[in-house]
Design an enzyme around this catalytic site. Structure first.
Site, PDB file in Angstrom:
ATOM      1  N   GLU A  94      58.895  88.871  21.057  1.00 15.44           N
ATOM      2  CA  GLU A  94      59.323  89.562  22.269  1.00 15.44           C
ATOM      3  C   GLU A  94      60.464  88.809  22.946  1.00 15.44           C
ATOM      4  OE1 GLU A  94      55.472  92.097  23.565  1.00 15.44           O
ATOM      5  OE2 GLU A  94      55.478  90.051  24.303  1.00 15.44           O
ATOM      6  N   CYS A 125      48.155  76.396  24.707  1.00 11.89           N
ATOM      7  CA  CYS A 125      47.779  76.224  26.118  1.00 11.89           C
ATOM      8  C   CYS A 125      46.775  77.331  26.461  1.00 11.89           C
ATOM      9  CB  CYS A 125      49.004  76.330  27.012  1.00 11.89           C
ATOM     10  SG  CYS A 125      50.297  75.143  26.574  1.00 11.89           S
ATOM     11  N   GLY A 166      56.648  80.426  21.629  1.00 14.51           N
ATOM     12  CA  GLY A 166      56.911  79.291  20.752  1.00 14.51           C
ATOM     13  C   GLY A 166      57.249  78.012  21.477  1.00 14.51           C
ATOM     14  N   SER A 196      62.733  75.259  27.542  1.00 15.83           N
ATOM     15  CA  SER A 196      61.483  74.735  28.091  1.00 15.83           C
ATOM     16  C   SER A 196      60.563  74.271  26.969  1.00 15.83           C
ATOM     17  CB  SER A 196      60.794  75.839  28.902  1.00 15.83           C
ATOM     18  OG  SER A 196      59.548  75.391  29.377  1.00 15.83           O
ATOM     19  N   LEU A 223      54.828  70.400  32.476  1.00 18.29           N
ATOM     20  CA  LEU A 223      53.960  69.243  32.699  1.00 18.29           C
ATOM     21  C   LEU A 223      52.539  69.682  33.069  1.00 18.29           C
ATOM     22  CD1 LEU A 223      54.551  66.234  32.518  1.00 18.29           C
ATOM     23  CD2 LEU A 223      54.834  66.203  34.997  1.00 18.29           C
ATOM     24  N   CYS A 341      55.914  85.152  32.425  1.00 17.03           N
ATOM     25  CA  CYS A 341      55.615  83.892  31.738  1.00 17.03           C
ATOM     26  C   CYS A 341      54.176  83.910  31.259  1.00 17.03           C
ATOM     27  CB  CYS A 341      55.727  82.702  32.683  1.00 17.03           C
ATOM     28  SG  CYS A 341      57.314  82.480  33.413  1.00 17.03           S
TER      29      CYS A 341
HETATM   30  N1  SAH Z   1      56.433  76.910  25.113  1.00 17.56           N
HETATM   31  C1  SAH Z   1      57.370  76.548  26.136  1.00 17.56           C
HETATM   32  C2  SAH Z   1      57.888  77.780  26.907  1.00 17.56           C
HETATM   33  C3  SAH Z   1      56.777  78.499  27.594  1.00 17.56           C
HETATM   34  S1  SAH Z   1      57.068  79.707  28.822  1.00 17.56           S
HETATM   35  C4  SAH Z   1      56.702  75.595  27.119  1.00 17.56           C
HETATM   36  O1  SAH Z   1      55.497  75.466  27.091  1.00 17.56           O
HETATM   37  O2  SAH Z   1      57.421  74.983  27.913  1.00 17.56           O
HETATM   38  C5  SAH Z   1      57.622  78.900  30.224  1.00 17.56           C
HETATM   39  C6  SAH Z   1      56.564  78.430  31.187  1.00 17.56           C
HETATM   40  O3  SAH Z   1      55.570  79.416  31.468  1.00 17.56           O
HETATM   41  C7  SAH Z   1      55.837  77.216  30.670  1.00 17.56           C
HETATM   42  O4  SAH Z   1      55.854  76.210  31.648  1.00 17.56           O
HETATM   43  C8  SAH Z   1      54.444  77.747  30.462  1.00 17.56           C
HETATM   44  O5  SAH Z   1      53.464  76.750  30.584  1.00 17.56           O
HETATM   45  C9  SAH Z   1      54.333  78.771  31.550  1.00 17.56           C
HETATM   46  N2  SAH Z   1      53.208  79.700  31.354  1.00 17.56           N
HETATM   47  C10 SAH Z   1      52.512  79.923  30.216  1.00 17.56           C
HETATM   48  N3  SAH Z   1      51.517  80.811  30.447  1.00 17.56           N
HETATM   49  C11 SAH Z   1      51.602  81.151  31.755  1.00 17.56           C
HETATM   50  C12 SAH Z   1      50.880  82.051  32.565  1.00 17.56           C
HETATM   51  N4  SAH Z   1      49.859  82.769  32.099  1.00 17.56           N
HETATM   52  N5  SAH Z   1      51.259  82.160  33.856  1.00 17.56           N
HETATM   53  C13 SAH Z   1      52.313  81.458  34.340  1.00 17.56           C
HETATM   54  N6  SAH Z   1      53.041  80.610  33.608  1.00 17.56           N
HETATM   55  C14 SAH Z   1      52.700  80.450  32.319  1.00 17.56           C
END
Ligand code: SAH
Length: 351
Positions: A94, A125, A166, A196, A223, A341
């Protein structure tokens, strides 16, 4: 007959020249096609009228331009559009196009595109939909790049965030190749592109060594917590890596490039959003030149997490600021169409 998976954009310029010659064109036609794609946004040989009709027809029959294809689109009321793209092997990713929000009554120009770097994600995560089924495969550089071409067809791009599906640092070589091309061929300079990552220290150090003083993008590190045990739960692939090691790798990036790192914290109600969490984060970041981006959790069906209360988000931000850390809040766009996100996935799902 060429390789069935072969596409024009998947070839280097030299390879493309020889394929075009094999198909009855001249070597310089490869450059013409690239300009049509990158400068004029033409994604169909048929519309490249500076090529002869027989050549356009042979190209269309023998050497597809793109390897990906838009198979579904969903638009949220705020104008955010999510594209589901099918790749040559049938996998999907996507990409999200977010037009600039009008500010002070004036429409602003250009959109932000959120792109993916892998099919699935190895980090898992627990609050993110993208890693539910683990990693399927890395995207090739041209598959990353093509997301920009599909996205740009919806309207001009001003910025890009590599924050889709990813973990970008788990696919470094392809990421770097794609980002260099985004800078050079799509006019999105390094300051307009943010990658990111969860910030594996060894990979980040390797990235710094490889990119030197002028990386093709800005860096954001997810973080989520200043506490080692909590971060290990929230970013399982990094269990055992102390938060301080991640921050030290971020320091190296700053020292080498002179560009500040943004730290992202997905705020989970009752989990990592207390004043104490904010104070401990401020204590770690205060002596660093960095910005914190707070992302209130967007619901993912089946998760045990809660959206934080707006008051808690504001107190968290104010506590960071009081501790000497610049902090912003990003209430996500596209929530109504699962385009926010954490809500992106690599498979077809109902919208
Ligand atoms: N894989 C990369 C990009 C992820 S998307 C990373 O982890 O950095 C960008 C941000 O959205 C990341 O900080 C991720 O932790 C956050 N994110 C993931 N799931 C989320 C959710 N359900 N709600 C809000 N932010 C989220």
């Amino acid at each position: 007959m060429g390789n069935l998976d072969e596409t024009f954009l998947g070839l280097s310029l030299e390879e493309a020249k020889s394929r075009v010659v094999q198909l009855g064109g001249r070597a310089f036609h490869a450059g013409v096609i690239r300009r049509e794609v990158f400068e004029r946004g033409v994604l169909d040989y048929a519309a490249m009228t500076s090529l002869s009709k027989p050549l356009r027809e042979r190209l269309a029959a023998e050497l597809p331009l793109l390897s990906s294809q838009e198979i579904a689109r969903s638009e949220a009321p705020d104008g955010t559009t999510k594209l589901l793209l099918r790749l040559a092997d049938g996998e999907t990713v996507e990409t999200v196009h977010m037009p600039a929000r009008p500010r002070g009554g004036e429409a602003r120009r250009g959109a932000t595109l959120c792109v993916s770097t892998q099919v699935g994600c190895p980090v898992r995560c627990p609050f993110c939909a993208s890693g539910r089924s683990g990693l399927v495969r890395n995207l090739a550089a041209h598959e990353i790049l093509e997301q920009y071409l599909h996205g740009r067809a919806l309207g001009p791009l001003r910025r890009s965030v590599v924050m889709g599906i990813g973990e970008p640092l788990a696919n470094q070589t392809q990421l770097i190749a794609a980002m260099r091309q985004v800078n050079r061929d799509l006019g999105l300079g390094a300051r307009r592109v943010t990658v990111s990552t969860v910030g594996f220290p060894d990979r980040l150090r390797r990235l710094v060594d490889e990119l030197g003083r002028h990386p093709p993008f800005q860096l954001a590190i997810s973080l989520h917590s200043a506490d080692d045990d909590q971060r290990a739960r929230l970013v399982p692939a990094m269990a055992g890596v102390p938060v301080e090691d991640v921050l030290a790798a971020g320091d190296l990036w700053f020292d080498r490039t002179g560009r500040e790192v943004t730290f992202e914290v997905c705020l989970l109600g009752g989990e990592n959003d207390s004043i104490g969490h904010a104070e401990r984060l401020a204590a770690r970041l205060a002596r660093r030149r960095a910005t914190v981006n707070l992302i209130p959790y967007n619901p993912v069906p089946g998760d045990r997490f809660l959206r934080p209360e707006p008051d808690a988000v504001e107190s968290f931000r104010a506590t960071l600021e009081a501790g000497g850390v610049v902090a912003t809040v990003r209430w996500s766009r596209g929530l109504d169409s699962d385009a926010a996100c954490g809500q992106l996935r690599s498979r077809i799902h109902p919208v």
